[in-house]
Structures are given as structure tokens and as C-alpha cells.
Write a protein that holds these residues in place. Structure first.
Motif, PDB file in Angstrom:
ATOM      1  N   PRO A 155       0.720  -1.005   0.066  1.00  0.00           N
ATOM      2  CA  PRO A 155      -0.077   0.060  -0.009  1.00  0.00           C
ATOM      3  C   PRO A 155       0.846   1.217   0.081  1.00  0.00           C
ATOM      4  N   HIS A 156       1.943   1.317   0.713  1.00  0.00           N
ATOM      5  CA  HIS A 156       2.793   2.338   0.456  1.00  0.00           C
ATOM      6  C   HIS A 156       3.355   2.633  -0.777  1.00  0.00           C
ATOM      7  N   VAL A 157       3.741   1.647  -1.517  1.00  0.00           N
ATOM      8  CA  VAL A 157       4.390   1.879  -2.865  1.00  0.00           C
ATOM      9  C   VAL A 157       3.054   2.291  -3.706  1.00  0.00           C
ATOM     10  N   ALA A 158       1.852   1.904  -3.626  1.00  0.00           N
ATOM     11  CA  ALA A 158       0.897   2.239  -4.452  1.00  0.00           C
ATOM     12  C   ALA A 158       0.287   3.725  -4.139  1.00  0.00           C
ATOM     13  N   ALA A 159       0.395   4.031  -2.741  1.00  0.00           N
ATOM     14  CA  ALA A 159       0.139   5.651  -2.579  1.00  0.00           C
ATOM     15  C   ALA A 159       1.228   6.387  -2.905  1.00  0.00           C
ATOM     16  N   ALA A 160       2.552   6.114  -2.876  1.00  0.00           N
ATOM     17  CA  ALA A 160       3.566   7.019  -3.254  1.00  0.00           C
ATOM     18  C   ALA A 160       3.516   7.255  -4.729  1.00  0.00           C
ATOM     19  N   SER A 161       3.592   5.933  -5.352  1.00  0.00           N
ATOM     20  CA  SER A 161       3.393   6.032  -7.124  1.00  0.00           C
ATOM     21  C   SER A 161       2.219   6.962  -7.323  1.00  0.00           C
ATOM     22  N   SER A 162       1.086   6.811  -6.709  1.00  0.00           N
ATOM     23  CA  SER A 162      -0.015   7.542  -7.306  1.00  0.00           C
ATOM     24  C   SER A 162       0.002   8.947  -7.053  1.00  0.00           C
ATOM     25  N   PHE A 163       0.532   9.485  -5.781  1.00  0.00           N
ATOM     26  CA  PHE A 163       0.793  10.723  -5.319  1.00  0.00           C
ATOM     27  C   PHE A 163       1.731  11.361  -6.518  1.00  0.00           C
ATOM     28  N   CYS A 164       2.721  10.890  -6.562  1.00  0.00           N
ATOM     29  CA  CYS A 164       3.876  11.437  -7.346  1.00  0.00           C
ATOM     30  C   CYS A 164       3.311  11.398  -9.030  1.00  0.00           C
ATOM     31  N   ALA A 165       2.887  10.603  -9.297  1.00  0.00           N
ATOM     32  CA  ALA A 165       2.077  10.473 -10.732  1.00  0.00           C
ATOM     33  C   ALA A 165       1.213  11.804 -11.012  1.00  0.00           C
ATOM     34  N   PHE A 166       0.450  11.446  -9.955  1.00  0.00           N
ATOM     35  CA  PHE A 166      -0.975  12.468 -10.136  1.00  0.00           C
ATOM     36  C   PHE A 166      -0.482  13.921 -10.186  1.00  0.00           C
ATOM     37  N   ALA A 167       0.515  14.167  -9.259  1.00  0.00           N
ATOM     38  CA  ALA A 167       1.129  15.731  -9.287  1.00  0.00           C
ATOM     39  C   ALA A 167       1.950  16.085 -10.686  1.00  0.00           C
ATOM     40  N   THR A 168       2.687  14.930 -11.006  1.00  0.00           N
ATOM     41  CA  THR A 168       3.467  15.078 -12.356  1.00  0.00           C
ATOM     42  C   THR A 168       2.389  15.611 -13.473  1.00  0.00           C
ATOM     43  N   GLY A 169       1.514  14.802 -13.605  1.00  0.00           N
ATOM     44  CA  GLY A 169       0.313  14.860 -14.680  1.00  0.00           C
ATOM     45  C   GLY A 169      -0.350  16.303 -14.496  1.00  0.00           C
ATOM     46  N   ALA A 170      -0.726  16.624 -13.278  1.00  0.00           N
ATOM     47  CA  ALA A 170      -1.328  18.011 -12.836  1.00  0.00           C
ATOM     48  C   ALA A 170      -0.702  19.089 -13.429  1.00  0.00           C
ATOM     49  N   LEU A 171       0.833  18.962 -13.038  1.00  0.00           N
ATOM     50  CA  LEU A 171       1.617  19.951 -13.484  1.00  0.00           C
ATOM     51  C   LEU A 171       1.549  20.477 -14.500  1.00  0.00           C
ATOM     52  N   VAL A 172       1.595  19.621 -15.614  1.00  0.00           N
ATOM     53  CA  VAL A 172       1.671  19.838 -17.222  1.00  0.00           C
ATOM     54  C   VAL A 172       0.897  21.198 -17.388  1.00  0.00           C
ATOM     55  N   PRO A 173      -0.698  20.828 -17.319  1.00  0.00           N
ATOM     56  CA  PRO A 173      -1.429  21.769 -17.684  1.00  0.00           C
ATOM     57  C   PRO A 173      -1.656  23.202 -16.836  1.00  0.00           C
ATOM     58  N   LEU A 174      -0.522  23.144 -15.577  1.00  0.00           N
ATOM     59  CA  LEU A 174      -0.533  24.354 -14.828  1.00  0.00           C
ATOM     60  C   LEU A 174       0.727  25.232 -15.013  1.00  0.00           C
ATOM     61  N   ALA A 175       1.809  24.608 -15.559  1.00  0.00           N
ATOM     62  CA  ALA A 175       3.072  24.997 -15.560  1.00  0.00           C
ATOM     63  C   ALA A 175       3.033  26.319 -16.730  1.00  0.00           C
ATOM     64  N   PRO A 176       2.258  26.516 -17.640  1.00  0.00           N
ATOM     65  CA  PRO A 176       2.471  27.653 -18.403  1.00  0.00           C
ATOM     66  C   PRO A 176       2.046  28.852 -17.729  1.00  0.00           C
ATOM     67  N   PHE A 177       0.801  28.706 -17.068  1.00  0.00           N
ATOM     68  CA  PHE A 177       0.213  29.770 -16.109  1.00  0.00           C
ATOM     69  C   PHE A 177       1.252  30.375 -15.062  1.00  0.00           C
ATOM     70  N   LEU A 178       2.386  29.393 -14.606  1.00  0.00           N
ATOM     71  CA  LEU A 178       3.008  29.779 -13.655  1.00  0.00           C
ATOM     72  C   LEU A 178       4.018  30.698 -14.400  1.00  0.00           C
ATOM     73  N   PHE A 179       4.331  30.522 -15.659  1.00  0.00           N
ATOM     74  CA  PHE A 179       5.370  31.544 -16.383  1.00  0.00           C
ATOM     75  C   PHE A 179       4.603  32.548 -16.970  1.00  0.00           C
ATOM     76  N   GLY A 180       3.231  32.924 -16.661  1.00  0.00           N
ATOM     77  CA  GLY A 180       3.006  34.163 -17.021  1.00  0.00           C
ATOM     78  C   GLY A 180       1.910  33.999 -18.405  1.00  0.00           C
ATOM     79  N   ALA A 181       1.511  32.845 -18.648  1.00  0.00           N
ATOM     80  CA  ALA A 181       0.457  32.514 -19.913  1.00  0.00           C
ATOM     81  C   ALA A 181      -0.668  33.295 -19.626  1.00  0.00           C
TER      82      ALA A 181
END
Length: 240
Positions: A155-181
Motif C-alpha cells: 500500500p505504501h508503494v501504491a500511495a507514493a506512486s499514485s501521489f507522485c504520478a498525479f502531481a506530475t500529470g497535474a503540473l503539465v497544464p498548470l506550468a504555462p500559467f506559472l510562467f505568465g501565460a
């Protein structure tokens, strides 16, 4: 006529398999896809309602943190419950082997007969495996429950991989706005490329055509973002 073999022939071939039971692949794939699609759709909805700006950044960050925590908690609880159930069933099998070893041996022989072994051979195989109680337990668990008692998902591996993967995927559409899009164009381009890329990578990992996985994920992600963008525009007009 004699035939001379120039080098020895061996029928033994070795090959390796990827780990498919470690409990990390499904939550990682699901987390990355969910993070990308949900945050892309969330940001598109906010931009459709109120335009690009601070609101889109705040919504993107909120979606990233809340979604990653939710995914990790859900995966931990799910895999933990599944593992506890497996361990409970393994304990039942261990008690049965201690209480009635002859009956369990006969059950194992019957299982091998059902799979096509000669009755005498099935009995001898079951008897040989049953001489070692721990080995017998592993065989019974694999045959009857379909799980490897020595390789239960973490369960620890599943939780950690899920957290990191979700954050990575969610950062993609957010990144342009962090740089002033100031609009959705850059986010749309990055998200479309990431959707297709993630889908293609997963398809290759599961031995499917890469383009099919990429197109499928692209259609699903863009469709979700289009729906929320349209709803955001409708709500924005209604609120204004």
C-alpha cells in the motif's frame, strides 16, 4: 552419413519478465492520466468562466494538491484492504494445512488432475510438494487464491506512486500559467502532447499499438476539457 554438430544445442532458454504484481504500475498510470486530464479540465473550466489569471493558477494548484492527496489516500486504503484480505485468506489456508494435511494434499492432487495430469502423476506431484509445509502453503495459495504470498502488493508503494504520478500529470497544464501565460493556447498544446505521449507510453508497456493508446487518451482528455470549458463559459456568462 554422419552429421557433426559444430556447437552444442541447448533447449534451455532464459528470459525475464517485468514486475506486474508490485502494486505500482496501475496507480502510477492512473494517477498520471487522472492528474493531467482532471487538472487540464479544471483549468479550462476556470479560464472559460473567468479568463486566465490568478484564478487559473490557484485552481490548478488546488487541483494538484487535493487530487494527489486524494489519489494517494484512496490507493493506500484500497491496496491495504486488499492485502489484509489476502493475508486473512492465507491464514485460513495455513490452518487448514495444519488441521488436515492429507485432505489438502488430496485437494491439490485433484486440482492437478483437473488440469490434465495423469492421476498417478498428479498424486506424486502433490505428495512431493506437501513434504514441505511452507512450500505446500505457497502452492495452495497460488493455485487456489491466484496470488503470490511472497509478493503481495504494498500500500505504501501504491500511495507514493499514485501521489507522485498525479502531481506530475497535474503540473503539465498548470506550468504555462506559472510562467505568465494569458490564455489556454500553450496549455492546450502541452496537454495535447502529454496526453498523446502518456497514452503511447502506456500502450507500449502493455504491448498494444502506441498510436492507438495515444489517440484514445487524447480524445478522452480533450473531450473532458472541452466539456468543462463550455460549462465554464456558460457559468461565467450566467454569473456576470
Amino acid at each position: 552419413m554422419t552429421i557433426e554438430l559444430t556447437r552444442p544445442y541447448s533447449a534451455e532458454k532464459h528470459h525475464s519478465h517485468r514486475d506486474v504484481t508490485g502494486g505500482w504500475l496501475r496507480p502510477a498510470v492512473f494517477g498520471a492520466m487522472d492528474g493531467l486530464v482532471s487538472n487540464f479540465a479544471l483549468i479550462a473550466g476556470v479560464v472559460g468562466a473567468a479568463g486566465a489569471g490568478r484564478g487559473a493558477v490557484l485552481a490548478g494548484f488546488a487541483g494538484l494538491i487535493a487530487g494527489a492527496c486524494s489519489m494517494a489516500a484512496g490507493e493506500y486504503t484500497s491496496v491495504k484492504s486488499q492485502t489484509e484480505l489476502m493475508r486473512a485468506e492465507i491464514a485460513i489456508e495455513r490452518r487448514e494445512l495444519a488441521r488436515d494435511p492429507e485432505g489438502e494434499q488430496a485437494e491439490l492432487a485433484a486440482l492437478y488432475r483437473a488440469r490434465g495430469l495423469d492421476p498417478d502423476l498428479a498424486s506424486r506431484v502433490a505428495a512431493g510438494l506437501s513434504t514441505n509445509p511452507e512450500q505446500a502453503l505457497r502452492v495452495h495459495v497460488r493455485e487456489e487464491l491466484g496470488v503470490d504470498p511472497d509478493d503481495l502488493p504494498s500500500p505504501h508503494v501504491a500511495a507514493a506512486s499514485s501521489f507522485c504520478a498525479f502531481a506530475t500529470g497535474a503540473l503539465v497544464p498548470l506550468a504555462p500559467f506559472l510562467f505568465g501565460a494569458s490564455g489556454l493556447v500553450v496549455t492546450l498544446v502541452l496537454s495535447v502532447a502529454a496526453l498523446f505521449g502518456f497514452g503511447a507510453v502506456v500502450a507500449r508497456m502493455t504491448a498494444r499499438p502506441w498510436w492507438l493508446g495515444g489517440v484514445r487518451q487524447l480524445v478522452l482528455g480533450v473531450g473532458a476539457a472541452a466539456v468543462t470549458f463550455g460549462l465554464g463559459q456558460l457559468l461565467g456568462v450566467a454569473v456576470s
